[in-house]
Design a protein around this motif. Structure first.
Motif, short mmCIF file in Angstrom:
data_model
loop_
_atom_site.label_atom_id
_atom_site.label_comp_id
_atom_site.label_asym_id
_atom_site.label_seq_id
_atom_site.Cartn_x
_atom_site.Cartn_y
_atom_site.Cartn_z
N THR A 27 -32.49 21.85 10.56
CA THR A 27 -32.84 20.52 10.05
C THR A 27 -31.76 20.02 9.10
N ALA A 28 -31.28 20.89 8.23
CA ALA A 28 -30.21 20.49 7.31
C ALA A 28 -28.96 20.10 8.10
N ALA A 29 -28.62 20.87 9.13
CA ALA A 29 -27.44 20.56 9.95
C ALA A 29 -27.62 19.23 10.68
N ASP A 89 -27.25 17.46 1.43
CA ASP A 89 -26.91 18.75 2.04
C ASP A 89 -28.04 19.78 2.01
N SER A 90 -29.13 19.52 1.28
CA SER A 90 -30.16 20.54 1.07
C SER A 90 -31.54 20.07 1.47
N ILE A 91 -32.32 21.04 1.92
CA ILE A 91 -33.69 20.78 2.37
C ILE A 91 -34.56 21.98 2.01
N GLU A 92 -35.84 21.77 1.80
CA GLU A 92 -36.81 22.85 1.60
C GLU A 92 -37.93 22.69 2.61
N ILE A 93 -38.30 23.81 3.22
CA ILE A 93 -39.46 23.83 4.11
C ILE A 93 -40.36 24.97 3.65
N SER A 94 -41.64 24.65 3.46
CA SER A 94 -42.62 25.65 3.03
C SER A 94 -43.67 25.87 4.11
N VAL A 95 -44.20 27.09 4.15
CA VAL A 95 -45.31 27.42 5.05
C VAL A 95 -46.34 28.23 4.29
N LYS A 103 -35.13 27.44 1.33
CA LYS A 103 -34.16 26.47 0.81
C LYS A 103 -32.90 26.61 1.65
N ALA A 104 -32.53 25.54 2.34
CA ALA A 104 -31.37 25.59 3.23
C ALA A 104 -30.39 24.50 2.85
N LYS A 105 -29.10 24.80 3.07
CA LYS A 105 -28.08 23.80 2.78
C LYS A 105 -26.90 23.96 3.73
N LYS A 129 -16.18 19.24 13.27
CA LYS A 129 -16.46 18.33 14.39
C LYS A 129 -17.38 18.97 15.42
N GLN A 130 -17.25 20.28 15.64
CA GLN A 130 -18.03 20.98 16.65
C GLN A 130 -19.03 22.00 16.08
N MET A 131 -18.82 22.43 14.84
CA MET A 131 -19.66 23.46 14.24
C MET A 131 -20.09 23.06 12.83
N ILE A 132 -21.30 23.45 12.51
CA ILE A 132 -21.83 23.27 11.16
C ILE A 132 -22.30 24.64 10.67
N VAL A 133 -21.87 25.04 9.49
CA VAL A 133 -22.27 26.33 8.93
C VAL A 133 -23.27 26.07 7.80
N THR A 134 -24.37 26.82 7.82
CA THR A 134 -25.45 26.63 6.86
C THR A 134 -25.83 27.95 6.20
N GLU A 135 -26.62 27.82 5.13
CA GLU A 135 -27.17 28.98 4.43
C GLU A 135 -28.65 28.70 4.18
#
Length: 164
Positions: A90-92, A56-62, A123-125, A131-137
């Motif tokens: 990306t997490a979704a 459920d979680s991903i990290e992206i750095s710049v 940090k996103a999760k 079925k139609q929507m994904i909610v992320t933070e």
């Protein structure tokens, strides 16, 4: 092609060190994009590096470069928003089948401190998968651990076209 080459030569002849650094970043990102079919021009331009944390979680750095700066010398809020959108998206998308994709339908961002230092990490999760929507933070942190921005994003699930 000759006009482009002349423009580049003229630019380099009159460029500051910062302008040369930005041009170098831009050229490197174009070369990297050509070599990687899975990345986008903007992810290469911002030099995003991705790390999968769990399902459920991903990290992206710049890295923070002059290319990302606004007129105050801090990271432009729109580029922080791009980092958030990319990480949450990306997490979704990791939760979908090959014939599906998730596109942003809504994003709410609170900026809490200026983007300064040497890098930003998002940090996103996934909070909810329907079925139609994904909610992320998503939360963006500076290199000293300071919270720069936090966001929620809603992504709509679509079917990919056959040629994608």
């Amino acid at each position: 092609m000759m006009a482009l080459q002349k423009d580049i030569e003229y630019f380099l002849a009159n460029a500051s060190n910062e302008e040369r650094e930005i041009l170098s970043i831009m050229l490197d990102s174009l070369i990297q994009k050509r070599e990687s079919t899975s990345s986008t021009y903007i992810s290469r331009l911002m030099d995003m590096t991705t790390q999968i944390m769990d399902d459920d979680s991903i990290e992206i750095s710049v890295p923070i470069t002059p290319l990302l700066a606004n007129s105050l010398g801090i990271v432009h809020g729109g580029l922080t928003a791009t980092l958030l959108d990319t990480a949450m998206g990306t997490a979704a998308n990791r939760h979908l089948e090959l014939h599906q994709a998730a596109v942003t339908s809504e994003m709410k961002i609170n900026f809490t401190s200026p983007g300064m230092g040497s890098k930003l990490t998002c940090k996103a999760k996934v909070l909810h998968r329907g079925k139609q929507m994904i909610v992320t933070e998503g939360k963006v942190f500076g290199d000293e651990g300071q919270l720069v921005a936090l966001a929620t994003g809603t992504f709509f699930v679509i079917h990919k076209k056959e040629n994608e």
